[in-house]
Design a protein around this motif. Structure first.
Motif, PDB file in Angstrom:
ATOM      1  N   GLY A 110      -2.432  -7.439  16.490  1.00 26.90           N
ATOM      2  CA  GLY A 110      -1.435  -7.629  15.449  1.00 26.90           C
ATOM      3  C   GLY A 110      -1.165  -9.094  15.182  1.00 26.90           C
ATOM      4  N   LEU A 111      -0.283  -9.346  14.260  1.00 28.20           N
ATOM      5  CA  LEU A 111       0.079 -10.719  13.908  1.00 28.20           C
ATOM      6  C   LEU A 111       0.885 -11.366  15.024  1.00 28.20           C
ATOM      7  N   ASN A 112       0.702 -12.673  15.181  1.00 28.96           N
ATOM      8  CA  ASN A 112       1.596 -13.427  16.064  1.00 28.96           C
ATOM      9  C   ASN A 112       2.813 -13.890  15.255  1.00 28.96           C
TER      10      ASN A 112
ATOM     11  N   ALA B  30       1.210  -2.918  -9.430  1.00 28.24           N
ATOM     12  CA  ALA B  30       1.402  -1.469  -9.457  1.00 28.24           C
ATOM     13  C   ALA B  30       1.054  -0.801  -8.137  1.00 28.24           C
ATOM     14  N   ALA B  31       0.273  -1.458  -7.283  1.00 26.61           N
ATOM     15  CA  ALA B  31      -0.156  -0.822  -6.040  1.00 26.61           C
ATOM     16  C   ALA B  31      -0.472  -1.876  -4.992  1.00 26.61           C
ATOM     17  N   VAL B  32      -0.243  -1.503  -3.732  1.00 28.82           N
ATOM     18  CA  VAL B  32      -0.611  -2.344  -2.589  1.00 28.82           C
ATOM     19  C   VAL B  32      -1.438  -1.483  -1.650  1.00 28.82           C
ATOM     20  N   GLN B  33      -2.672  -1.925  -1.394  1.00 29.49           N
ATOM     21  CA  GLN B  33      -3.531  -1.224  -0.452  1.00 29.49           C
ATOM     22  C   GLN B  33      -3.924  -2.167   0.682  1.00 29.49           C
ATOM     23  N   THR B  34      -4.206  -1.591   1.838  1.00 28.11           N
ATOM     24  CA  THR B  34      -4.542  -2.396   3.001  1.00 28.11           C
ATOM     25  C   THR B  34      -5.655  -1.776   3.820  1.00 28.11           C
ATOM     26  N   SER B  35      -6.388  -2.619   4.492  1.00 29.42           N
ATOM     27  CA  SER B  35      -7.269  -2.201   5.579  1.00 29.42           C
ATOM     28  C   SER B  35      -6.429  -1.478   6.629  1.00 29.42           C
ATOM     29  N   PRO B  36      -7.013  -0.525   7.364  1.00 31.59           N
ATOM     30  CA  PRO B  36      -6.236   0.189   8.374  1.00 31.59           C
ATOM     31  C   PRO B  36      -5.934  -0.614   9.635  1.00 31.59           C
ATOM     32  N   LEU B  37      -6.551  -1.769   9.820  1.00 31.17           N
ATOM     33  CA  LEU B  37      -6.363  -2.533  11.057  1.00 31.17           C
ATOM     34  C   LEU B  37      -4.963  -3.134  11.133  1.00 31.17           C
ATOM     35  N   ASP B  38      -4.448  -3.250  12.356  1.00 27.39           N
ATOM     36  CA  ASP B  38      -3.053  -3.659  12.562  1.00 27.39           C
ATOM     37  C   ASP B  38      -2.713  -4.971  11.874  1.00 27.39           C
ATOM     38  N   ARG B  39      -3.575  -5.970  12.007  1.00 25.98           N
ATOM     39  CA  ARG B  39      -3.260  -7.297  11.467  1.00 25.98           C
ATOM     40  C   ARG B  39      -3.160  -7.266   9.941  1.00 25.98           C
ATOM     41  N   ALA B  40      -3.948  -6.401   9.302  1.00 26.08           N
ATOM     42  CA  ALA B  40      -3.873  -6.260   7.841  1.00 26.08           C
ATOM     43  C   ALA B  40      -2.631  -5.468   7.445  1.00 26.08           C
ATOM     44  N   ARG B  41      -2.382  -4.371   8.136  1.00 27.80           N
ATOM     45  CA  ARG B  41      -1.206  -3.543   7.811  1.00 27.80           C
ATOM     46  C   ARG B  41       0.086  -4.346   7.972  1.00 27.80           C
ATOM     47  N   GLN B  42       0.163  -5.140   9.026  1.00 25.50           N
ATOM     48  CA  GLN B  42       1.372  -5.921   9.262  1.00 25.50           C
ATOM     49  C   GLN B  42       1.543  -7.035   8.232  1.00 25.50           C
TER      50      GLN B  42
END
Length: 199
Positions: A28-30, A50-62
């Motif tokens: 995850g992010l520091n 209109a939309a926000v999408q992310t990679s499933p990895l923790d650092r991207a989601r956070q």
């Protein structure tokens, strides 16, 4: 009709620059990365999105969560935005990888080399661009935020720039940066590369 894509590289984490994190879980992010994510959210909040999408990895989601929250949008997780599958290289330090001839080949002939047990960069680009095409068909004359990873963003940017994937080292994509593409009539156009907001 134009769709604007804001390609966000995830913010900072403790393995940055030392380890090929790849799809390793639990990274995850520091604290610095968390601050960067909030700054990104503030800057992107003034855009028409209109939309926000992310990679499933923790650092991207956070990185994506404060952006979506600030925009009042539901965060969508997309496997298409996931990091390149580096296979057996995932989680190894760059120092450990440096003597590996296949690693050296990967960094000079990126267009054709496959990570051991993983995917090629072209395969990764195909899934990312397919996601962009689908989103452009749904979101006209508005913006979409896509939170992903350095080499994934480089692979997509190389296409409208006319660059071979072998030349992705010709430009940088910093953590917590925003690059911008426009999709109009099925054609991608580069608007900005590696816009980094100060802390």
């Amino acid at each position: 009709m134009t769709t604007r894509f804001f390609l966000v590289r995830h913010a900072a984490h403790d393995q940055l620059g030392r380890v090929l994190t790849g799809r390793s879980p639990g990274v995850g992010l520091n604290a610095a990365g968390q601050r960067q994510a909030e700054i990104l959210a503030a800057h992107l909040s003034v855009q028409r999105i209109a939309a926000v999408q992310t990679s499933p990895l923790d650092r991207a989601r956070q990185t994506a969560e404060p952006i979506a929250r600030r925009l009042g949008l539901r965060l969508q997780v997309s496997e298409a935005l996931n990091e390149i599958d580096f296979g057996l290289w995932s989680g190894r330090s760059f120092e450990d990888l440096s003597p590996d001839p296949l690693w050296r080949l990967w960094n000079t002939e990126r267009a054709t080399t496959r990570a051991p047990g993983g995917e090629t960069m072209e395969e990764a680009r195909i899934r990312f661009v397919s996601a962009i095409d689908a989103l452009a068909a749904r979101h006209h004359d508005t913006g979409v935020v896509l939170v992903s990873h350095c080499d994934m963003i480089k692979a997509v940017l190389a296409r409208p720039l006319g660059l071979s994937l072998d030349r992705i080292h010709d430009f940088e994509i910093q953590p917590a940066s925003v690059s911008v593409l426009d999709m109009r009539n099925g054609q991608l156009r580069t608007v900005a590369i590696d816009g980094v907001f100060p802390e």
